[in-house]
Scaffold this active site. Structure first.
Site, PDB file in Angstrom:
ATOM      1  N   ASN A  13       0.859  -1.180   0.000  1.00  0.00           N
ATOM      2  CA  ASN A  13       0.000   0.000   0.000  1.00  0.00           C
ATOM      3  C   ASN A  13       0.899   1.234   0.000  1.00  0.00           C
ATOM      4  O   ASN A  13       1.398   1.654   1.035  1.00  0.00           O
ATOM      5  CB  ASN A  13      -0.898  -0.040   1.241  1.00  0.00           C
ATOM      6  CG  ASN A  13      -1.835   1.142   1.319  1.00  0.00           C
ATOM      7  OD1 ASN A  13      -1.723   2.091   0.545  1.00  0.00           O
ATOM      8  ND2 ASN A  13      -2.757   1.095   2.267  1.00  0.00           N
ATOM      9  N   ARG A  94      -2.358  -1.793  -3.674  1.00  0.00           N
ATOM     10  CA  ARG A  94      -3.488  -0.874  -3.559  1.00  0.00           C
ATOM     11  C   ARG A  94      -3.212   0.332  -4.454  1.00  0.00           C
ATOM     12  O   ARG A  94      -2.161   0.971  -4.336  1.00  0.00           O
ATOM     13  CB  ARG A  94      -3.645  -0.406  -2.115  1.00  0.00           C
ATOM     14  CG  ARG A  94      -4.730   0.627  -1.980  1.00  0.00           C
ATOM     15  CD  ARG A  94      -4.798   1.147  -0.558  1.00  0.00           C
ATOM     16  NE  ARG A  94      -5.870   2.111  -0.454  1.00  0.00           N
ATOM     17  CZ  ARG A  94      -5.741   3.316   0.103  1.00  0.00           C
ATOM     18  NH1 ARG A  94      -4.585   3.708   0.604  1.00  0.00           N
ATOM     19  NH2 ARG A  94      -6.765   4.127   0.169  1.00  0.00           N
ATOM     20  N   HIS A 183     -11.877   4.636  -0.893  1.00  0.00           N
ATOM     21  CA  HIS A 183     -12.149   3.642   0.165  1.00  0.00           C
ATOM     22  C   HIS A 183     -13.039   2.510  -0.347  1.00  0.00           C
ATOM     23  O   HIS A 183     -13.719   1.831   0.439  1.00  0.00           O
ATOM     24  CB  HIS A 183     -12.886   4.261   1.384  1.00  0.00           C
ATOM     25  CG  HIS A 183     -12.081   5.243   2.169  1.00  0.00           C
ATOM     26  ND1 HIS A 183     -12.667   6.280   2.856  1.00  0.00           N
ATOM     27  CD2 HIS A 183     -10.756   5.351   2.400  1.00  0.00           C
ATOM     28  CE1 HIS A 183     -11.734   6.985   3.477  1.00  0.00           C
ATOM     29  NE2 HIS A 183     -10.561   6.437   3.212  1.00  0.00           N
ATOM     30  N   ASN A 217      -9.185   8.229   9.752  1.00  0.00           N
ATOM     31  CA  ASN A 217      -8.629   9.570   9.618  1.00  0.00           C
ATOM     32  C   ASN A 217      -9.171  10.210   8.344  1.00  0.00           C
ATOM     33  O   ASN A 217      -9.564  11.367   8.325  1.00  0.00           O
ATOM     34  CB  ASN A 217      -7.107   9.484   9.620  1.00  0.00           C
ATOM     35  CG  ASN A 217      -6.510  10.782  10.089  1.00  0.00           C
ATOM     36  OD1 ASN A 217      -7.131  11.517  10.874  1.00  0.00           O
ATOM     37  ND2 ASN A 217      -5.345  11.094   9.579  1.00  0.00           N
ATOM     38  N   ARG A 247      -9.135  17.016   6.864  1.00  0.00           N
ATOM     39  CA  ARG A 247      -9.764  17.553   5.639  1.00  0.00           C
ATOM     40  C   ARG A 247     -11.136  18.137   5.943  1.00  0.00           C
ATOM     41  O   ARG A 247     -11.868  17.606   6.779  1.00  0.00           O
ATOM     42  CB  ARG A 247      -9.954  16.444   4.588  1.00  0.00           C
ATOM     43  CG  ARG A 247      -8.683  15.827   4.114  1.00  0.00           C
ATOM     44  CD  ARG A 247      -8.954  14.759   3.044  1.00  0.00           C
ATOM     45  NE  ARG A 247      -7.892  13.793   3.044  1.00  0.00           N
ATOM     46  CZ  ARG A 247      -8.053  12.475   2.892  1.00  0.00           C
ATOM     47  NH1 ARG A 247      -9.258  11.975   2.682  1.00  0.00           N
ATOM     48  NH2 ARG A 247      -7.027  11.667   2.913  1.00  0.00           N
ATOM     49  N   ASP A 288      -7.049  12.922  16.801  1.00  0.00           N
ATOM     50  CA  ASP A 288      -7.220  11.579  17.351  1.00  0.00           C
ATOM     51  C   ASP A 288      -8.452  11.612  18.269  1.00  0.00           C
ATOM     52  O   ASP A 288      -8.509  12.411  19.208  1.00  0.00           O
ATOM     53  CB  ASP A 288      -5.969  11.150  18.135  1.00  0.00           C
ATOM     54  CG  ASP A 288      -6.032   9.675  18.499  1.00  0.00           C
ATOM     55  OD1 ASP A 288      -7.106   9.222  18.970  1.00  0.00           O
ATOM     56  OD2 ASP A 288      -5.025   8.968  18.318  1.00  0.00           O
ATOM     57  N   GLY A 336     -11.189   3.146  12.119  1.00  0.00           N
ATOM     58  CA  GLY A 336     -10.733   3.511  13.469  1.00  0.00           C
ATOM     59  C   GLY A 336     -11.795   4.162  14.344  1.00  0.00           C
ATOM     60  O   GLY A 336     -12.007   3.743  15.490  1.00  0.00           O
ATOM     61  N   ASN A 340     -14.449   2.218  17.023  1.00  0.00           N
ATOM     62  CA  ASN A 340     -13.960   2.391  18.402  1.00  0.00           C
ATOM     63  C   ASN A 340     -14.516   3.559  19.202  1.00  0.00           C
ATOM     64  O   ASN A 340     -14.094   3.758  20.336  1.00  0.00           O
ATOM     65  CB  ASN A 340     -12.429   2.559  18.365  1.00  0.00           C
ATOM     66  CG  ASN A 340     -11.729   1.327  17.860  1.00  0.00           C
ATOM     67  OD1 ASN A 340     -11.892   0.256  18.426  1.00  0.00           O
ATOM     68  ND2 ASN A 340     -10.981   1.461  16.781  1.00  0.00           N
ATOM     69  N   GLU A 390      -8.806  -4.068   4.850  1.00  0.00           N
ATOM     70  CA  GLU A 390      -8.507  -3.790   3.445  1.00  0.00           C
ATOM     71  C   GLU A 390      -7.395  -4.680   2.915  1.00  0.00           C
ATOM     72  O   GLU A 390      -7.427  -5.121   1.779  1.00  0.00           O
ATOM     73  CB  GLU A 390      -8.149  -2.302   3.278  1.00  0.00           C
ATOM     74  CG  GLU A 390      -9.379  -1.423   3.412  1.00  0.00           C
ATOM     75  CD  GLU A 390      -9.060   0.047   3.632  1.00  0.00           C
ATOM     76  OE1 GLU A 390      -8.757   0.404   4.784  1.00  0.00           O
ATOM     77  OE2 GLU A 390      -9.092   0.815   2.664  1.00  0.00           O
TER      78      GLU A 390
END
Ligand code: AMP
Length: 407
Positions: A13, A94, A183, A217, A247, A288, A336, A340, A390
């Site tokens: 990747n 990828r 994605h 992210n 972004r 985060d 992520g 979570n 992935e």
């Protein structure tokens, strides 16, 4: 656990400044080695590998992704593995941008390599890196089929109404401006996992209507009916759509012109602000969600506003995609944050009982790495958490192409 002699696939990747790699068994996903080369293109790069209980690291210059592959070869040697291992049946790469053309994974030949490079005009940070990663890996594994797995593939079949911008037709054609999405490997993997899970319980999934929320992210939403993508939130580039770590997601396009006229920003600076200095980071100085949720709990004003904007944008997409699909059967969270962060899921779905969406708060708060249902038993809409993988998906697709060409 795969047997030591079972076939393996090497997954590469190549990101804009990193190269992630994984050696795994496509049959059951056993990971034999995993690692990353970071700060590619800089004088001081670093890299690491983990293979069971063996580890190794590297520090030094990594001028490009071709060199990064040589470092991968070295790290493999450090932990007692080799790229010349005849268990490696395919290398899966990828590739972020496959344009309107690549709707399936393909064996990389000269034409495919040329196309990936040419599509770099649409994804300059990623596709040129992918070509270098491919060149570097092919030099080290010349006998093995190399397969490109495109992040856009799942969305090449978007209905025209979703794939087109209301931009001048000639300009759109000349400069290949349309909505390609991103994605896709994750959205496909998750929506298929949901379908299999519900089919195993006896549900008819032939026209199952799902909204998949890939919240990492980078973040994107998709609307999927009967396994086909109907909508996705990322567009020409991964900047469109949801609020992300750094972004903006959707903004009024005139903001670019405003920043140019009022702040004197040029193209590179605008690109930098929108992609790297905005989103959660731009709004509250953190990206985060472990830090953000702690700050929200502590009453931090900027973090609270950023969370509100994040969830509000998600709600707008969830609502509009339900209408695009003509109703909703499943909401699937992944990546992520999706996997979570109970706070995001709870804030998004609270108060939507009138639309048949009822969260089981206890199930939502529980921690687990497994695929699971978190809606209340009576909820008309099934809400699920589906850990994305992935690398495994790329490995399986690459192995499949390798099997086909082996006949
Ligand atoms: P991804 O791009 O899918 O790797 O997601 C990375 C993001 O997920 C991180 O920036 C965090 O915001 C979030 N994340 C990952 N693990 C956790 C966790 N255990 N708790 C809260 N947030 C997490």
């Amino acid at each position: 656990m795969a047997a030591p002699t079972d076939p393996r696939v090497l997954v590469i990747n190549s990101g804009s400044s990193s190269l992630k790699f994984q050696l795994l068994a496509p049959a059951d996903g056993t990971v034999e080695a995993t690692g990353i080369v970071e700060r590619v293109g800089q004088d001081r790069g670093n890299a690491s590998i983990t293979a069971g209980d063996r580890e190794s690291t590297f520090e030094g210059p990594v001028p490009d992704h071709k060199e990064a592959m040589k470092i991968v070869e070295r790290l493999f040697g450090d932990v007692g593995l080799s790229l010349a291992d005849d268990r490696i049946r395919a290398v899966g790469h990828r590739v972020v941008q496959g344009g309107a053309r690549y709707s399936q994974p393909v064996l990389i030949d000269e034409q495919v390599r040329w196309d990936i490079h040419d599509l770099g005009k649409l994804a300059p940070l990623h596709n040129y890196a992918a070509v270098d990663g491919i060149d570097g890996a092919q030099a080290l594994l010349p006998e093995v089929p190399h397969v490109a797995v495109f992040d856009t593939a799942f969305f090449t079949a978007l209905p025209d109404a979703a794939a087109n911008y209301a931009l001048n037709r000639e300009l759109a054609k000349q400069y290949r401006v349309r909505r390609y999405g991103a994605h896709g490997t994750s959205h496909q993997f998750v929506s298929e996992a949901v379908s299999s899970h519900l089919a195993a319980q006896g549900r008819d999934v032939s026209a199952l209507r799902q909204v998949v929320l890939h919240l990492g992210n980078g973040a994107s939403a998709s609307a999927v009916r009967g396994g086909e993508a109907m909508e996705t939130s990322m567009g020409l580039t991964p900047l469109e759509g949801l609020v992300m770590g750094t972004r903006t997601g959707d903004i009024d396009p005139s903001i670019y012109i405003h920043l140019h006229r009022q702040a004197g920003f040029g193209a590179e600076e605008i690109d930098d602000v929108l992609n790297k200095r905005s989103g959660m980071m731009g709004m509250c100085g953190m990206n985060d969600f472990r830090d953000i949720t702690a700050a929200v709990d502590a009453g931090d004003e900027a973090a609270t506003l950023a969370m509100d904007v994040y969830v509000h944008r998600l709600r707008k997409y969830l609502g509009s995609y339900s209408f695009v699909l003509g109703g909703l059967d499943v909401i699937a969270f992944t990546a992520g944050i999706g996997e979570n962060v109970p706070m995001v899921r709870e804030r998004l779905l609270t108060g939507l009982e009138g639309f048949g969406i009822e969260l089981d708060l206890e199930a939502n708060a529980a921690r687990s790495k497994e695929m699971r249902v978190i809606s209340a038993p009576g909820s008309k809409v099934t809400v699920m958490i589906v850990p994305t993988d992935e690398e495994l998906s790329i490995a399986r697709q690459a192995a499949e192409v390798a099997r086909e060409i082996a006949g």
